[in-house]
Design an enzyme around this catalytic site. Structure first.
Site, short mmCIF file in Angstrom:
data_model
loop_
_atom_site.label_atom_id
_atom_site.label_comp_id
_atom_site.label_asym_id
_atom_site.label_seq_id
_atom_site.Cartn_x
_atom_site.Cartn_y
_atom_site.Cartn_z
N GLY A 90 -0.49 3.96 0.39
CA GLY A 90 -1.69 6.07 1.09
C GLY A 90 -0.27 6.06 1.99
N PHE A 91 -1.09 7.00 2.67
CA PHE A 91 -0.30 8.05 3.69
C PHE A 91 0.31 7.02 4.46
CE2 PHE A 91 -4.04 11.11 2.64
CZ PHE A 91 -2.65 11.82 2.80
N ALA A 130 -6.13 9.91 7.96
CA ALA A 130 -4.94 10.48 7.42
C ALA A 130 -4.17 10.55 8.31
CB ALA A 130 -4.48 11.91 6.31
N GLN A 131 -3.88 10.96 9.32
CA GLN A 131 -2.86 11.50 10.83
C GLN A 131 -2.87 9.64 11.11
OE1 GLN A 131 -0.67 13.46 11.87
NE2 GLN A 131 -1.01 14.44 9.93
N GLY A 147 0.44 -1.25 -0.29
CA GLY A 147 -0.46 -0.12 0.08
C GLY A 147 0.41 1.32 -0.06
N GLU A 188 -18.83 17.51 2.31
CA GLU A 188 -18.09 18.45 1.60
C GLU A 188 -18.72 17.92 -0.13
OE1 GLU A 188 -13.85 18.46 3.89
OE2 GLU A 188 -14.51 16.67 2.94
#
Length: 455
Positions: free
Chosen positions: A12-13, A326-327, A10, A173
């Site tokens: 991702g972040f 994300a964090q 992965g 959003e």
């Protein structure tokens, strides 16, 4: 002598920040990812609504890591993990291969959950990848174009009704941006319809929008959505989705909302790889498929396997489950990298993983957002400025930051949308692939059949 092998699943972040933290470590890293790019997922809705291009939120992995010599980037989907042989089986485009490891970091992210109603996906795409965003862009802008061709008011209304399911940050959003499109960006561009008459309906089974932000910010967000013209239907459960509408159960009873464009932003689940990993390690999973990990982010009984990001189920020091944001992934990736370096240096195990909550942000519309940072609760323009700064900071690459600012200026200061191009292929390719199958897999099967018949 062979160096320590670290396999990261992965990009991702979690995976990317783990790799960067291992830049100077005496390890050889193999990154396995199903796409050739790193995705900044929080801004997918801006791709779907024509603000940003996909390239601005999805830089190529090889470009991001080009200065890190200890990384081998491999395209493919991890399909199986042999924990005894320490081998990951990978399905690549038309080719299968295996990668051995000494330490494994699983950071495969999350999948969209339809709560057991996977057929809903045919008519209500999620918001988890670039394909989803481009399909939604084609559907959203295409809806206005097709509405302009209709002669019956009933048909016009159906095409100009947009339903967003899920009132978390993504859904809120998305609804806000579709409302801005209809009420601010598109009026005056059509001869036969008034985009301002479009209905944007935000649906959620919970009693509040942005439920995790607290009552104060939830109320503020609801008020701003109403000012934008968004119809918010809370305590409303989706029970059916088809091509021309959506079925809901409300406090008023069963209702049908005629709509040609539906967006699914409700619920996440772990990808199939999490279940496979749990089966071979004996780890427990929760209802969403997330793995219960040790305080050091390892799988119970397998200290060589770290799991980070959306795949984990772990409580913080207050007994609250860590959120899928994300964090958590970023800090988890860095923690795993630090633990690997400590082991290689012969140092004792460090302290358990401790998540530092840097707060939550969500935009409602241009110049309006909500921010929950520690005990601080902000809304309006100041919260929006913080949102801009944070998202620019985490966008990978200077070029991406500059182009994002330019496109935000066009969209937020002016009335344009710089990325309105949408194609028929974007609108229907996913369903075509679902119908006809993976072309690489079909080609591989044809080659295998030729080999058999040639013997």
């Amino acid at each position: 002598m062979q160096r320590h092998r670290v396999v990261v699943i992965g990009a991702g972040f979690g995976g990317l920040f783990a790799i960067k933290a291992l830049k100077n470590a005496p390890v050889d890293i193999t990154l396995i990812n199903g796409t050739a790019y790193h995705l900044f997922q929080p801004l997918l809705y801006q791709v779907a609504t024509g603000i940003l291009s996909q390239g601005e939120i999805a830089p190529p992995i090889r470009e991001v890591l080009k200065r890190q010599d200890n990384v081998d980037v491999r395209l493919g989907w991890a399909s199986k993990i042999d924990v005894d042989k320490k081998v990951v089986s990978v399905e690549g485009p038309g080719i299968d291969y295996e990668v051995g490891y000494d330490t494994l970091i699983v950071a495969a992210g999350a999948a969209q959950s339809y709560f057991g109603n996977d057929s809903f996906a045919d008519h209500a795409p999620g918001m988890k990848n670039i394909d989803d965003a481009l399909e939604l862009r084609a559907r959203i802008f295409g809806a206005f174009e097709i509405a302009d061709l209709q002669t019956e008011q009933e048909d016009i209304d159906r095409w100009l009704t947009f339903v967003v399911v899920g009132a978390g940050p993504t859904g809120t959003e998305m609804a806000g941006q579709i409302a801005e499109l209809a009420h601010r960006n598109l009026p005056g561009q059509y001869k036969h319809i008034d985009p301002r008459k479009a209905r944007i309906i935000l649906v959620d089974a919970l009693p509040a929008v942005l439920n995790t932000f607290g009552d104060h910010l939830s109320t503020r967000a609801l008020r701003q959505l109403h000012l934008l013209g968004v119809e918010v239907e809370l305590n409303t459960k989706v029970v059916g989705v088809d091509a021309t509408g959506i079925e809901v159960e409300t406090e008023r009873g069963h209702e049908r909302i005629p709509s040609m464009t539906k967006v699914w932003a409700a619920g996440v689940s772990a990808p199939p790889l999490a279940r496979k990993l749990a089966e071979v390690t004996g780890a427990k999973t929760d209802r969403a498929g997330r793995i219960f990990v040790q305080p050091d982010l390892t799988v119970p009984g397998h200290p060589e396997i770290f799991v980070v990001g959306d795949l984990i189920n772990l409580d913080d020091e207050h007994g609250q489950q860590l959120p899928g944001v994300a964090q958590v992934a970023i800090q988890g990736g860095r923690y795993a990298a630090k633990a690997i370096k400590a082991r290689l240096a012969g140092k004792p195990a460090g302290k358990p993983f401790k998540y530092f909550d840097k707060g939550s942000l969500a935009t409602i519309s241009r110049f309006s957002a909500v921010a929950s940072i520690g005990k601080l609760r902000l809304d309006g323009f100041l919260a929006w400025l913080i949102w801009v700064a944070v998202h620019l900071f985490y966008l990978v690459g200077f070029k991406n930051r500059v182009s994002a600012v330019m496109h935000w200026a066009i969209s937020f200061l002016g009335r344009g949308r710089s990325e309105r191009v949408a194609t028929v292929q974007q609108a229907f390719a996913r369903r075509a692939i679902h119908e006809y199958g993976d072309p690489f897999e079909r080609a591989r099967e044809e080659i295998a059949e030729e080999h058999v018949s040639g013997r």
